[in-house]
Scaffold this motif. Structure first.
Motif, PDB file in Angstrom:
ATOM      1  N   GLU A   2      -1.839   4.699   7.087  1.00 17.18           N
ATOM      2  CA  GLU A   2      -2.576   5.135   8.352  1.00 17.18           C
ATOM      3  C   GLU A   2      -3.529   3.687   8.435  1.00 17.18           C
ATOM      4  OE1 GLU A   2      -4.362   8.611   8.084  1.00 17.18           O
ATOM      5  OE2 GLU A   2      -2.448   9.793   8.478  1.00 17.18           O
ATOM      6  N   GLN A   3      -4.273   3.784   9.563  1.00 20.37           N
ATOM      7  CA  GLN A   3      -5.085   2.368   9.948  1.00 20.37           C
ATOM      8  C   GLN A   3      -5.957   2.046   8.755  1.00 20.37           C
ATOM      9  OE1 GLN A   3      -6.577   2.615  13.645  1.00 20.37           O
ATOM     10  NE2 GLN A   3      -8.195   1.115  13.310  1.00 20.37           N
ATOM     11  N   TRP A   4      -6.688   3.022   8.094  1.00 22.14           N
ATOM     12  CA  TRP A   4      -7.651   2.376   7.180  1.00 22.14           C
ATOM     13  C   TRP A   4      -7.357   2.693   5.532  1.00 22.14           C
ATOM     14  CZ3 TRP A   4     -11.075  -0.846   9.023  1.00 22.14           C
ATOM     15  CH2 TRP A   4     -11.277  -0.749  10.416  1.00 22.14           C
ATOM     16  N   ASP A   5      -6.025   3.029   5.505  1.00 20.62           N
ATOM     17  CA  ASP A   5      -5.597   3.294   4.050  1.00 20.62           C
ATOM     18  C   ASP A   5      -5.854   2.243   3.216  1.00 20.62           C
ATOM     19  OD1 ASP A   5      -5.008   5.938   4.598  1.00 20.62           O
ATOM     20  OD2 ASP A   5      -2.760   5.556   4.587  1.00 20.62           O
ATOM     21  N   GLN A  10       0.242   1.643  10.399  1.00 18.50           N
ATOM     22  CA  GLN A  10      -0.851   1.313  11.507  1.00 18.50           C
ATOM     23  C   GLN A  10      -2.145   0.576  10.899  1.00 18.50           C
ATOM     24  OE1 GLN A  10      -1.952   5.598  11.832  1.00 18.50           O
ATOM     25  NE2 GLN A  10      -0.849   5.779  13.653  1.00 18.50           N
ATOM     26  N   ILE A  11      -1.745  -0.196   9.636  1.00 17.24           N
ATOM     27  CA  ILE A  11      -2.606  -1.003   9.231  1.00 17.24           C
ATOM     28  C   ILE A  11      -3.183  -1.984  10.193  1.00 17.24           C
ATOM     29  CG2 ILE A  11      -1.013  -2.954   8.761  1.00 17.24           C
ATOM     30  CD1 ILE A  11      -2.191  -3.107   5.954  1.00 17.24           C
ATOM     31  N   TRP A  30       0.782  -1.210  -0.076  1.00 12.21           N
ATOM     32  CA  TRP A  30       0.021   0.008   0.013  1.00 12.21           C
ATOM     33  C   TRP A  30       0.820   1.155  -0.101  1.00 12.21           C
ATOM     34  CZ3 TRP A  30      -4.598  -0.813  -1.681  1.00 12.21           C
ATOM     35  CH2 TRP A  30      -5.147  -1.939  -1.306  1.00 12.21           C
ATOM     36  N   LEU A  31       2.074   1.323   0.643  1.00 16.57           N
ATOM     37  CA  LEU A  31       2.932   2.302   0.507  1.00 16.57           C
ATOM     38  C   LEU A  31       3.452   2.588  -0.884  1.00 16.57           C
ATOM     39  CD1 LEU A  31       4.964   1.698   3.740  1.00 16.57           C
ATOM     40  CD2 LEU A  31       3.297   3.766   3.530  1.00 16.57           C
ATOM     41  N   GLY A  32       3.519   1.419  -1.613  1.00 18.12           N
ATOM     42  CA  GLY A  32       3.734   1.485  -3.035  1.00 18.12           C
ATOM     43  C   GLY A  32       2.663   2.102  -3.955  1.00 18.12           C
ATOM     44  N   ASP A  57      -6.772   2.778  -3.984  1.00 15.32           N
ATOM     45  CA  ASP A  57      -7.083   2.015  -5.104  1.00 15.32           C
ATOM     46  C   ASP A  57      -5.995   0.817  -5.323  1.00 15.32           C
ATOM     47  OD1 ASP A  57      -7.314   1.059  -7.610  1.00 15.32           O
ATOM     48  OD2 ASP A  57      -6.451   2.744  -8.815  1.00 15.32           O
ATOM     49  N   GLY A  58      -6.526  -0.548  -5.168  1.00 13.00           N
ATOM     50  CA  GLY A  58      -5.560  -1.382  -5.072  1.00 13.00           C
ATOM     51  C   GLY A  58      -5.740  -2.453  -6.405  1.00 13.00           C
TER      52      GLY A  58
END
Length: 411
Positions: free
Chosen positions: A310-313, A347-348, A294-296, A318-319
């Protein structure tokens, strides 16, 4: 493009933690490790079937070409016990460095550093500097602790010591205690110095062990290598929040703790090049691998602050990109910024309904009732988690940090 809005995460946020509980008798909790790391039992959940094996048989259960990913963090002796002149016992629990904020620099610090800490028996420490004497090379030394300010739920503590040849890492080794989990209900013993570390631990920073890795031995690694299993390493420093109980009814009201990630290009490339399953060793490795995806994504989308997830990212970004595209974005970013390590924080929260982007399976111990780690297990294996845990309870498996292990493949 995949459109994900606040409405799409309402199911996750409204999950009731009370649905993820089970009866865990105290006698099922392993208070001490077994004599040999690989003697532990192994519950295998593959192809929707539950079986029992010994951990030494793990290499037979991992397919050739699989990449196993290990968290090489090292537990620090983070508990410092001071005594005031009145005899009052004050415990300072080091959580993470503040100045220097970089873990490596903090442990190399000479003479002074500041840390974010939890303080036990704070009401007895209103003012003044705490002092602790210790011996180094036959000479008495002094470690001092000064309360600087209150932080959100913690405290900034300044540590000082006169001997400029000693790093803070060495000071902790001479004065601190390994912070074994509170649910063991016992004091730290000398054996914990060895057994509460994985044999592959390298980078100091955790206040709790990535306990899934405690079962591995050189013998197990040798047989994995012989069977054509590949290995990659990364670092996630486990924080005290890993023991933080969920005290709310809905997980949407639970605030996840922050944990710090370090990964190099070699490990990222190994994940990209993997043509078979990726099996994470421990929930911390899962959190790291999925967070990196998700950081990518944040980098690909041009989002602000690619160093924090962050927790809910993971439920709003968009995945649709592949694991390869996402990880390559981090590598490209590192090369552009001339970074040898990608340092980030996550914080996932991984809960039922989460779409795993990287892993196919997990090696892990058995977790506490009503914990975020149990939510992660349910996200991986679905409702079968309860059947898996019932099997373990009914077949004399040992639970929690020093307990037995499991291999869980995604349903």
């Amino acid at each position: 493009m995949e459109i994900r809005t606040e409405e799409t995460i309402m199911n996750q946020k409204h999950i009731q933690i009370s649905n993820f509980t089970y009866d865990l008798p105290d006698e099922k909790i392993a208070k001490y490790p077994l004599g040999s790391r690989e003697e532990s039992k192994l519950l295998v959940y593959k192809n929707n079937e539950i079986r029992e094996r010994g951990f030494q048989n793990l290499p037979e259960e991992i397919a050739e070409g699989t990449t196993m990913v290990f968290n090489n963090t090292k537990v620090i002796q983070a508990r410092l016990i001071f005594y005031k002149e009145t005899g009052a016992r004050i415990e300072i629990f080091c959580l993470e460095p503040l100045n220097p904020a970089d873990y490596n620099l903090a442990f190399q610090a000479k003479g002074v550093c500041t840390w974010k800490c939890i303080i036990g028996n704070l009401r007895k420490w209103k003012t003044g500097i705490l002092k602790m004497s210790f011996m180094f090379e036959g000479k008495e030394e002094l470690l001092c602790a000064e309360h600087i300010e209150n932080l959100d739920g913690a405290h900034e503590i300044k540590f000082t010591w006169e001997n400029q040849t000693l790093s803070f890492s060495e000071v902790l080794e001479l004065t601190g205690k390994i912070p074994i989990p509170p649910y063991l209900n016992r004091d730290t013993e000398n054996s914990d110095l060895v057994r509460y570390q994985t044999v592959y631990s390298k980078h100091e920073g955790s206040v709790a062990a990535p306990t899934a890795g405690l079962h591995f031995t050189d013998s197990v690694f040798s047989r994995l290598d012989t069977n054509g299993v590949k290995r990659a390493e990364l670092t996630l420093h486990v924080g005290a929040g890993t023991f933080k109980p969920v005290k709310v009814e809905l997980i949407g009201d639970h605030e996840m703790h922050t944990e710090h990630i370090q990964v190099n290009i070699k490990s990222l490339q190994q994940i990209i090049d993997s043509e078979n399953d990726i099996v994470a060793v421990g929930t911390t490795s899962v959190r790291t691998l999925e967070s990196l995806y998700w950081l990518g994504v944040k980098l690909l989308l041009g989002k602000e602050n690619p160093y924090l997830l962050e927790q809910w990212d993971a439920y709003t970004l968009d995945g649709t990109c592949t694991r390869v595209e996402s990880y390559q974005a981090i590598i490209d970013f590192m090369r552009k910024e001339n970074l040898s390590l990608f340092n980030a924080a996550t914080q996932i929260i991984i809960a039922p309904g989460y779409d795993f982007k990287v892993i196919s399976g997990l090696v892990t111990n058995f977790h506490q009732p009503q914990s975020t780690l149990l939510l992660l297990i349910s996200a991986l294996v679905g409702d079968r988690w309860r059947e898996i845990y019932d099997y373990a309870l009914n077949n004399e498996f040992r639970f929690l940090s020093y307990g037995d292990s499991s291999l869980l493949m995604k349903s």
